[in-house]
Motif scaffolding. Structure first.
Motif: not given
Length: 925
Positions: A787-808, A829-831
């Motif tokens: 979907r174009p111009d997607i946005w989300c008002g909730y912050p990405i949880p840092s622990r989940a983001e760290e785990a996702l980056n570990d998978l890169s 792979w889309d945070p």
């Protein structure tokens, strides 16, 4: 035994045949009778008939028949929404106790005689391992493949092919398809890979369609009475002279599109409602609802019924009510139906429409994909749509699928299809689509990691290849093979004939000859340059010398009057010229007088004895270039010149005697002699030979390309299979051809890229995540949000983001290996939406959730359901930690709540949760 049943012979075994007249309280159409007869003979079946013609009745008969035989039927559909609708319909028709449902995360009443599921679930079931006491198909008599034309879907069509290939031959297949151009080929293929199969084809529409065209001038018939040409009153619009369309395309824009309110008013006045108005965008559908303003199509009694149903709906689904605009529109008989709407709200719209309480539904084309919402009219708002590959016209089958929703059997004597004028298409394009035939089915069979592992888990490599090569695509390629081979044979014959024309000259010799000719041309060109340079140098020297040459001096001339011949001559007189140099009066060896400038002399033979010219009477020539034939008096002098020319070289220009020129002349002469010795030089028409050779090269190229394409069509699936196998071996899923623990884990997963999902889950990076963070990461690795111009008002949880980056790093290595193997399977792979899923898993209110994203409600439901699908599979993965399994169950419980999970299934889901069966493969019987 029922009086409606009797015993008939069957190719397999005697079975009870039911009397359809006692099942269905109305006369059946011929194609329905033929289909029922085929089922009673034990054959599998392909039914190809127009949308809305009554194909579902054949599936219903298969259900009645199986129940009479104390056996089961699997009823598969392409969409979960359609499965839910069939579940409700069959519960009403056969009783709730006889109908069950299977989805990726839920099994309801799985012991029932009728099990409704998506085709993906059925395919997954066929791949799963079972023992003889745990075979889900053991008591299944028939599998109904509803909307089988979904095989044409580029992304999901492979599911239907895999289901047909792997379904046991003891099970009857009932494939229900809209009209397609190659239903016979589909039937023949099913017979080859599954067993005896009969085609029942019908073009008959119980409710005929009338096509109309709506422009700003009003509503008009589109076709003539015969339906084979435009109506004579329709005029194809042509732009005024000089009007050009802005942009790249020179095609002028059509007249303005009529307002939606105008179209609906025209139809309301003609009693053509209820109608489905197809618009190819969600925003367009919602805007159309607003544009209808205060138009009301309901009476007070109907409004009262809707208010009552709305009240009941709000009580059951307090968070699933659309904003006031849509509620107000619903009370006027208007609604929007698209993927951005909550499933519960869509089901309400569908129910009200079927009850005749909604008169106009603005919908995207997904509604035409089998949802049971017949209307009196369908309106197609445009004949082109935007796709992933750009803007294009509708395909014939897409148009016919939407048009086929018009006309309610038993309610309407006529169905109406209205095509609306747009700025890009007019009556010409409308007529072309209305008169077009259906598109053929094509193959979208695609091997996947899961397919490779599941086949190798059950079969050896040779048997796996046999199964892969049973695809519909391979079958279609085999049909073309005979024709392609004939074409190739004709091309080879042409090539042989041309080779015979070329004689015994090896082409390498001819190529060498052509190269030699090319060099000769170049050396001749260089000779001309050297001659010109020498001539320019000599001309200046000769001009100076000629001023002092005495009369009677022998010279060589080259002038246009002499037709390019270097001519021996003698200077008889010198006359004043127009410049500083004199004009020379000369007599040639052919007794021809010429008055020429000094520049015409190309050789001065001062070394030769001068001739006596005093005895000759000179003619009276006054202008340069003037010519006069000599007489008998001058003949003797001309003969003397001729005699001198015979004894001495007077026909070679002096510039040709320059050293560079002489050397180049020798080189050219040597090349000419060398070429004359070659065999190709004896060919009479070398241009023709060269033309033949170019044709031979063209034929050789075409033959190679056709052979390459044939090989690709015949082997591409197996080559992809082998490439996937090698990637799986690299990542430790296969030891030679045996599945490892890692491979068995990947084999039970279902997704766009099972290997990526499996490696992510087994990496250990997710083991310590809290359930809400685990859900967020599962969304990021399993879901594409296009979907174009997607946005989300909730912050990405840092622990989940760290785990996702570990998978890169794992993902990067996988994509590199895929690219090397020319395999293109996405590894998501889309945070962006991890914060949204995290908030929902922590108990966020639905309205708050939607307020904090640009996505439509339907998009959020789809994303969360994809996440649920992965979480539901995780506990059954062999090589993941116990902690990850527990957290997956907790995450699943946290996010699988209304409106993500339908309200009526919530209670049943609790019971299903305790059953240790894998919903991904439905190993449940």
């Amino acid at each position: 035994m029922s009086s409606a049943a009797k015993i008939i012979p069957s190719p397999y075994e005697a079975k009870v045949a039911l009397d359809p007249n006692e099942i269905f309280p109305f006369p059946l159409d011929d194609f329905q009778i033929q289909a029922i007869d085929a089922l009673n003979q034990g054959h599998s079946l392909v039914v190809s008939a127009p949308t809305g013609s009554g194909k579902t009745l054949v599936g219903e008969y298969a259900i009645h028949r199986a129940i009479a035989h104390n056996q089961k039927v699997f009823y598969t559909t392409p969409l979960k929404a359609l499965s839910n609708q069939k579940l409700r319909d069959f519960r009403d028709q056969f009783g709730s106790e006889n109908v069950g449902l299977m989805t990726g995360d839920l099994s309801v009443n799985r012991e029932a005689s009728i099990i409704v599921m998506t085709t993906e679930i059925f395919r997954n079931m066929l791949y799963a391992e079972f023992d003889q006491h745990d075979d889900p198909l053991a008591d299944v008599e028939s599998v109904v493949l509803d909307e089988c034309h979904y095989m044409n879907d580029s992304q999901r069509g492979t599911v239907w092919e895999e289901s047909i290939i792997h379904c046991p031959s003891s099970v009857q297949l009932v494939a229900l398809s809209a009209t397609v151009a190659n239903a016979g080929q589909l039937t023949d293929w099913i017979e080859k890979v599954h067993g005896p199969t009969q085609l029942v084809h019908s073009d008959f529409r119980p409710v005929p369609l009338l096509f109309s065209f709506c422009s700003a001038k009003g509503l008009h018939p589109l076709l003539n009475k015969e339906g084979n040409a435009l109506h004579p009153n329709n005029k194809i619009w042509r732009a005024p002279k000089g009007q050009k369309r802005k942009g790249r395309s020179p095609k002028p824009l059509q007249p303005e599109q009529p307002p939606i309110s105008f179209v609906i008013t025209q139809m309301f006045n003609r009693d053509m409602l209820p109608a489905i108005f197809f618009i190819f965008s969600r925003k367009g559908c919602d805007k159309a609802v607003r544009d209808l303003g205060k138009h009301c199509f309901l009476n007070e009694e109907q409004k009262t019924v809707i208010r009552k149903q709305l009240k009941e709906y709000k009580a059951a689904n307090p968070e699933a009510v659309r904003d006031g605009l849509h509620v107000d529109a619903l009370l006027r008989g208007v609604a929007a139906h698209h993927a951005g709407v909550l499933p519960a709200w869509k089901e309400l719209i569908e129910r009200l429409f079927q009850e005749g309480l909604v008169k106009v539904v603005f919908a995207t084309e997904t509604l035409a994909a089998g949802i049971n919402m017949p209307a009196r009219s369908t309106i197609i708002g445009a004949l082109s749509k935007r796709t992933d590959t750009g803007h294009r016209l509708l395909k014939s089958s897409e148009f016919l699928q939407m048009a086929g929703r018009a006309g309610r059997r038993g309610l309407d004597s006529q169905g109406y299809v209205v095509i609306v004028q747009s700025r890009f298409e007019g009556v010409r394009e409308a007529g072309k689509l209305a008169m077009s035939s259906a598109d053929p089915l094509v193959s979208h069979f695609t091997p996947s990691y899961g397919m490779v592992l599941n086949l190798l888990q059950r079969y050896n490599l040779e048997k796996s290849r046999e199964l892969v090569e049973r695809s519909f695509g391979r079958y279609l390629a085999s049909l073309d093979l005979v024709e392609e081979e004939e074409t190739l044979e004709q091309l080879r014959l042409q090539l042989v004939q041309l080779e015979e024309i070329a004689g015994d000259i090896p082409w390498s010799d001819f190529e060498n000859y052509e190269k030699g000719r090319g060099r000769l041309r170049e050396e001749r060109r260089l000779l001309r340059i050297l001659q010109q340079q020498a001539e320019e140098t000599l001309a200046h020297e000769l001009t100076l010398a000629l001023q002092f040459a005495c009369l009677g001096t022998l010279v060589s001339l080259k002038a246009p009057q002499l037709r390019g011949r270097v001519t021996p001559a003698v200077i008889v007189d010198k006359l004043d010229g127009p410049g500083q140099f004199p004009l020379l009066l000369c007599l040639t060896d052919e007794n021809l007088w010429l008055l020429l400038p000094c520049q015409s002399v190309v050789g001065l033979h001062a070394e030769l004895t001068s001739l006596d010219v005093s005895v000759v009477q000179s003619p009276d020539l006054t202008h340069g270039g003037e010519v006069r034939y000599g007489d008998t008096d001058s003949r003797s002098l001309a003969l003397a010149v001729l005699q001198m020319a015979k004894r001495h070289d007077m026909q070679t220009p002096q510039y040709d005697l320059a050293g560079e020129v002489l050397a180049q002349v020798e080189l050219v002469r040597g090349l000419e002699e060398e070429l004359e010795k070659q065999p190709a030089h004896r060919w009479g028409d070398r241009k023709k030979l060269k033309k033949h050779r170019r044709r031979m090269e063209s034929l050789e190229l075409e033959i190679r390309e056709r052979q390459k394409f044939l090989h690709y069509r015949a082997n591409r699936h197996w080559e992809t299979f082998i490439a996937l196998k090698e990637i799986l071996q690299y990542f430790g899923c296969l030891d030679e051809l045996l599945l490892t623990d890692i491979g068995r884990t990947v084999a039970v997963l279902r997704g766009d890229n099972e290997l990526w999902l499996g490696m992510a889950l087994m990496s250990g990076h997710l083991d310590e995540l809290a359930p809400n963070h685990l859900a967020a990461v599962c969304e990021a690795i399993s879901t594409e949000v296009n979907r174009p111009d997607i946005w989300c008002g909730y912050p990405i949880p840092s622990r989940a983001e760290e785990a996702l980056n570990d998978l890169s790093g794992i993902r990067r290595e996988l994509l590199r290996r895929q690219e090397e193997a020319h395999v293109f399977i996405p590894a998501w792979w889309d945070p962006h939406l991890m914060g949204l899923v995290d908030a929902w898993a922590k108990g966020s209110d639905w309205n708050d959730l939607i307020a904090n994203t640009s996505l439509d409600e339907g998009d959020v439901v789809r994303i969360l359901r994809r996440t649920i699908d992965l979480l539901a599979q995780l506990p059954y993965c062999e090589s993941v930690s116990d902690q990850l399994r527990r957290n997956a169950r907790l995450a699943l419980k946290a996010i699988n709540r209304f409106p993500i999970c339908e309200a009526e299934d919530l209670v049943k889901a609790v019971a299903a949760e305790e059953n240790a069966q894998n919903p991904a493969t439905e190993r449940v019987f």
